[in-house]
Design a protein around this motif. Structure first.
Motif, short mmCIF file in Angstrom:
data_model
loop_
_atom_site.label_atom_id
_atom_site.label_comp_id
_atom_site.label_asym_id
_atom_site.label_seq_id
_atom_site.Cartn_x
_atom_site.Cartn_y
_atom_site.Cartn_z
N ARG A 164 3.09 7.63 -3.82
CA ARG A 164 2.50 6.63 -2.94
C ARG A 164 1.45 5.80 -3.67
N GLN A 167 3.04 3.27 -5.95
CA GLN A 167 3.53 2.12 -5.20
C GLN A 167 2.41 1.15 -4.88
N GLN A 168 1.26 1.68 -4.50
CA GLN A 168 0.12 0.82 -4.20
C GLN A 168 -0.38 0.10 -5.45
N ARG A 169 -0.37 0.78 -6.58
CA ARG A 169 -0.81 0.14 -7.82
C ARG A 169 0.13 -0.98 -8.23
N GLU A 170 1.43 -0.79 -7.99
CA GLU A 170 2.38 -1.86 -8.28
C GLU A 170 2.14 -3.09 -7.42
N ARG A 171 1.50 -2.88 -6.27
CA ARG A 171 1.17 -4.00 -5.38
C ARG A 171 -0.20 -4.60 -5.70
N GLY A 172 -0.82 -4.12 -6.77
CA GLY A 172 -2.08 -4.71 -7.20
C GLY A 172 -3.32 -3.92 -6.86
N LYS A 173 -3.19 -2.76 -6.20
CA LYS A 173 -4.35 -1.95 -5.87
C LYS A 173 -4.90 -1.25 -7.10
#
Length: 322
Positions: A164, A167-173
């Motif tokens: 999870r 996935q968030q890091r791939e969205r820029g988090k």
């Protein structure tokens, strides 16, 4: 001494300027070659070339635990040979840096570089044990190649959390402890195996353990850090022994509350304990399997779904500058 510095330019806690300062500091004492990673797995490829070419006596990983894991797998692609392979050194640049901190290095990259230079001048090192995990013969995962890990692996719940987070890091988090905690809560609320675990653990000559809801495999202690606070899932785990395992047979709200509190309050003498906790120490060979495919992680890197993973604890696998 000729050394290869493997730099992850995406390391969470170092800027380009900081990395330049660290590189110049290391170059003052070493014949330094610098390589910057450009893709996932590049650090492994760079370390492997250093081994195959016989060009370097030392490989320095500047990055987080993922970069260190790749370098280790490159160094050991032909298996462990501590006296013959280049030594490993680590300059922490990630958000948590479990391996470097477990070795006793400062978490600040500048201070860690100073400690590394002192260790090189004093010629101090240690040989550490590592974990090896791969596909299990006779299962759908038997073709999965073996991979080394430095501090932990996880099957089930904790690997789902890491998936999870990725996935968030791939969205820029950004990778922060708050991000991990949020994703852990979301995974808990949606966890399908909270009350009836699907994980089994088998050891040669021992009774099997069944219906584990999660399994954490530790090669050292602490298991991780929350800020500056160490978290001990398996307090007796050590670089000088084989592998330790923490398993939980239940993830109900009361059980999770109890064991999460025990983790937060854990010490080098005591970790999670109770009727739903299973702790194994210094295990050399064992297999984790599941009726349903579950997420799997090693050193904080999500590796997809598996139904079975076979583990080996290898003592005296690699020389490390400390």
């Amino acid at each position: 001494m000729r050394a290869l510095l493997v730099v992850n330019p995406a390391a969470t806690t170092t800027s380009a300027r900081t990395r330049d300062v660290l590189t110049h500091a290391l170059a003052s004492d070493l014949k330094l070659d610098v390589a910057t990673t450009e893709y996932r797995g590049h650090a492994r490829d760079l370390a492997r070339r250093a081994v195959d070419g016989g060009t370097h006596e030392l490989v320095v990983a500047l990055g987080g635990d993922g970069t260190v894991n790749e370098v280790v797998n490159g160094l050991l692609h032909n298996g462990p040979a501590p006296e013959d392979l280049p030594r490993l050194a680590v300059v922490p640049g990630g958000s948590t840096n479990v391996f470097a901190r477990a070795l006793g290095l400062p978490n600040d990259p500048v201070e860690a570089t100073g400690a590394l230079l002192d260790a090189l001048r004093d010629d101090t090192e240690r040989i550490v044990g590592l974990g090896l995990a791969g596909g299990t013969p006779g299962t759908p995962d038997e073709a999965v190649p073996a991979r080394w890990f430095t501090f932990c692996a996880g099957f089930g719940f904790d690997a789902s959390v890491i998936g999870r987070v990725e996935q968030q890091r791939e969205r820029g988090k950004r990778s922060t402890h708050a991000l991990y905690i949020r994703q852990m809560l979301r995974q808990f609320l949606g966890e399908p195996h909270r009350h009836h675990g699907t994980i089994g653990l088998e050891r040669p000559g021992q009774d099997s353990l069944e219906e584990l809801a999660l399994a954490i495999v530790c090669n050292t202690s602490p298991w991780t850090y929350l800020g500056n606070r160490p978290v001990y899932a398996a307090p007796r785990a050590s670089f000088d022994t084989a592998l330790d395992v923490l398993g939980l047979t239940k993830l109900s709200t009361p059980a999770v509350t109890r064991y999460a509190t025990q983790l937060l309050m854990s010490t080098p003498e005591r970790g999670p304990h109770g009727k739903h906790a299973v702790s194994l120490h210094d295990e050399t060979d064992f297999t984790l399997h599941s009726q349903a495919p579950l997420p799997f992680q090693m050193d904080g890197d999500h590796l997809g779904l598996r139904t079975s993973v076979t583990f080996t604890g290898v003592r005296r696998a690699l020389r490390v500058i400390v």
